[in-house]
Design a protein around this motif. Structure first.
Motif, PDB file in Angstrom:
ATOM      1  N   LEU A   1       2.801   0.996 -12.519  1.00 29.69           N
ATOM      2  CA  LEU A   1       3.350   0.110 -11.504  1.00 29.69           C
ATOM      3  C   LEU A   1       3.480  -1.297 -12.060  1.00 29.69           C
ATOM      4  O   LEU A   1       2.561  -1.789 -12.735  1.00 29.69           O
ATOM      5  CB  LEU A   1       2.431   0.057 -10.279  1.00 29.69           C
ATOM      6  CG  LEU A   1       2.223   1.345  -9.487  1.00 29.69           C
ATOM      7  CD1 LEU A   1       1.099   1.146  -8.471  1.00 29.69           C
ATOM      8  CD2 LEU A   1       3.503   1.776  -8.783  1.00 29.69           C
TER       9      LEU A   1
ATOM     10  N   ALA B   1       3.446  -4.965 -10.680  1.00 34.85           N
ATOM     11  CA  ALA B   1       2.979  -5.543  -9.412  1.00 34.85           C
ATOM     12  C   ALA B   1       2.683  -7.029  -9.578  1.00 34.85           C
ATOM     13  O   ALA B   1       1.541  -7.475  -9.411  1.00 34.85           O
ATOM     14  CB  ALA B   1       1.740  -4.798  -8.919  1.00 34.85           C
TER      15      ALA B   1
ATOM     16  N   CYS C   1       5.468  -4.791  -5.584  1.00 33.08           N
ATOM     17  CA  CYS C   1       5.160  -3.642  -6.429  1.00 33.08           C
ATOM     18  C   CYS C   1       6.357  -2.731  -6.623  1.00 33.08           C
ATOM     19  O   CYS C   1       6.961  -2.252  -5.667  1.00 33.08           O
ATOM     20  CB  CYS C   1       4.001  -2.851  -5.812  1.00 33.08           C
ATOM     21  SG  CYS C   1       3.539  -1.402  -6.783  1.00 33.08           S
TER      22      CYS C   1
ATOM     23  N   GLU D   1       6.473   5.859  -5.159  1.00 34.10           N
ATOM     24  CA  GLU D   1       5.736   5.607  -3.921  1.00 34.10           C
ATOM     25  C   GLU D   1       4.360   6.250  -3.938  1.00 34.10           C
ATOM     26  O   GLU D   1       3.396   5.684  -3.410  1.00 34.10           O
ATOM     27  CB  GLU D   1       6.531   6.104  -2.715  1.00 34.10           C
ATOM     28  CG  GLU D   1       5.914   5.704  -1.398  1.00 34.10           C
ATOM     29  CD  GLU D   1       6.854   5.859  -0.225  1.00 34.10           C
ATOM     30  OE1 GLU D   1       6.415   5.570   0.902  1.00 34.10           O
ATOM     31  OE2 GLU D   1       8.013   6.270  -0.429  1.00 34.10           O
TER      32      GLU D   1
ATOM     33  N   PHE E   1       2.155   3.942  -5.730  1.00 29.25           N
ATOM     34  CA  PHE E   1       1.914   2.774  -4.879  1.00 29.25           C
ATOM     35  C   PHE E   1       0.840   3.079  -3.836  1.00 29.25           C
ATOM     36  O   PHE E   1      -0.074   2.271  -3.618  1.00 29.25           O
ATOM     37  CB  PHE E   1       3.211   2.343  -4.193  1.00 29.25           C
ATOM     38  CG  PHE E   1       3.030   1.278  -3.143  1.00 29.25           C
ATOM     39  CD1 PHE E   1       2.797  -0.034  -3.504  1.00 29.25           C
ATOM     40  CD2 PHE E   1       3.082   1.603  -1.793  1.00 29.25           C
ATOM     41  CE1 PHE E   1       2.616  -1.023  -2.535  1.00 29.25           C
ATOM     42  CE2 PHE E   1       2.904   0.630  -0.821  1.00 29.25           C
ATOM     43  CZ  PHE E   1       2.675  -0.686  -1.193  1.00 29.25           C
TER      44      PHE E   1
ATOM     45  N   LYS F   1      -2.808   1.307  -3.240  1.00 33.97           N
ATOM     46  CA  LYS F   1      -2.851   0.466  -2.038  1.00 33.97           C
ATOM     47  C   LYS F   1      -4.261  -0.015  -1.685  1.00 33.97           C
ATOM     48  O   LYS F   1      -4.427  -1.195  -1.310  1.00 33.97           O
ATOM     49  CB  LYS F   1      -2.239   1.233  -0.859  1.00 33.97           C
ATOM     50  CG  LYS F   1      -2.052   0.432   0.413  1.00 33.97           C
ATOM     51  CD  LYS F   1      -1.042  -0.682   0.261  1.00 33.97           C
ATOM     52  CE  LYS F   1      -0.569  -1.209   1.620  1.00 33.97           C
ATOM     53  NZ  LYS F   1      -1.607  -1.521   2.569  1.00 33.97           N
TER      54      LYS F   1
ATOM     55  N   HIS G   1       6.128  -2.585  -1.234  1.00 34.39           N
ATOM     56  CA  HIS G   1       6.697  -1.659  -2.210  1.00 34.39           C
ATOM     57  C   HIS G   1       8.184  -1.943  -2.300  1.00 34.39           C
ATOM     58  O   HIS G   1       8.919  -1.772  -1.321  1.00 34.39           O
ATOM     59  CB  HIS G   1       6.443  -0.209  -1.796  1.00 34.39           C
ATOM     60  CG  HIS G   1       6.950   0.784  -2.792  1.00 34.39           C
ATOM     61  ND1 HIS G   1       7.661   1.909  -2.430  1.00 34.39           N
ATOM     62  CD2 HIS G   1       6.880   0.804  -4.149  1.00 34.39           C
ATOM     63  CE1 HIS G   1       7.984   2.584  -3.521  1.00 34.39           C
ATOM     64  NE2 HIS G   1       7.523   1.932  -4.558  1.00 34.39           N
TER      65      HIS G   1
END
Length: 300
Positions: A126, A128, A146, A150, A153, A157, A169
């Motif tokens: 990721l 971010a 980010c 998904e 993500f 989280k 996201h």
């Protein structure tokens, strides 16, 4: 929290880059109950992290083999590239196939390259980048943009929830950084506006505190004005919360992104040149709000 590695079954995190942003972010994860390795170029920062309850990492290889989530927060694109995909980088090692999160501000294309190598090694990646400065890092109120799959993500989280309050996201890998670079472009624009407006106030006989009080209740109000004047200029401080040369780096990355998107940032060209001149004249290691000082300098 004193947790022995051999006795711990908890998820193990690693944080690489214990600087002005990374140290408070890593500390917040420790205080939230996570087991966190810290790795930094300056070993004194690792000592500080141990005092805060973190665990000193034996080496990058130790992190690769033991950490479930690996985070990086490094100042320059070349630092991120070397750390993750360089000849002696993390993804050349015997990794545990972890989740890798980069909080730095680099180029979207570099994130895409890293993500491909991570995927080939069975890792999730990721990008971010964060906004909110050292104050946001200290208080755990960062904005986090980010990019990535998904499912990755959602895995990250709970960590993001410790570090930030505005977590978005943004789509595929690289999109988080695209949003961040647009953010930095606007930060640069606002910084120049603040510097020139306050200099105009000085030269025209308007008290800066009066100006700030009035404009802060109108359309000229901004978080950058609040930050630069309230926390730095009015206090005669220029010790960096976020250094001018780092914003210059980000403005260059935003310009590269504009070129790749066939967009001409005409005002941005002037803004970036002013930051470049300030850096060349010794203001680069000061806080970005010190552009006000440079504007005064070139007018005298």
């Amino acid at each position: 929290m004193d947790v022995k590695e051999e006795d711990s079954n908890m998820q193990k995190l690693a944080f690489i880059g214990l600087g002005n942003m990374g140290m408070p972010m890593a500390r917040n994860l420790v205080q939230a109950g996570y087991y966190v390795y810290g790795l930094n170029r300056s070993k004194a920062k690792e000592d500080n992290f141990e005092e805060l309850g973190g665990q000193r990492a034996e080496s990058l290889a130790h992190i690769a083999e033991n950490a479930d989530v690996i985070m990086t927060c490094l100042p320059q694109p070349e630092d991120v590239e070397q750390m993750l995909i360089g000849d002696n980088g993390l993804l050349q090692m015997n990794i545990k196939t972890p989740l890798i999160i980069d909080f730095s501000t680099v180029s979207p294309s570099l994130h895409v390259r890293i993500a491909k190598e991570a995927s080939a090694r069975g890792a999730r990646y990721l990008d971010a980048p964060v906004s909110g400065g050292t104050a946001g890092a200290e208080s755990g109120t960062l904005a986090i943009m980010c990019g990535g799959e998904e499912v990755a993500f959602e895995e990250a989280k709970p960590i993001f929830d410790v570090l930030g309050k505005n977590i978005t996201h943004t789509g595929p890998v690289g999109n988080g950084t695209k949003v961040k670079l647009i953010n930095q472009y606007m930060v640069g624009m606002h910084t120049v506006a603040v510097g020139e407006a306050l200099h105009l106030a000085d030269q025209s006989g308007i008290d800066k505190s009066l100006l700030y009080s009035v404009l802060s209740n109108g359309f000229a109000q901004s978080k950058i004005f609040d930050r630069h004047y309230g926390d730095f200029i009015s206090e005669n401080k220029d010790e960096p919360g976020f250094a001018l040369d780092l914003l210059l780096k980000d403005l260059g990355l935003a310009d590269d992104m504009a070129d790749e998107s066939n967009v001409s940032l005409k005002a941005g060209d002037f803004v970036r040149s002013l930051f470049q001149q300030a850096d060349e004249n010794g203001y680069g290691k000061k806080d970005m709000s010190a552009l006000y000082q440079y504007v005064k300098h070139i007018e005298n």
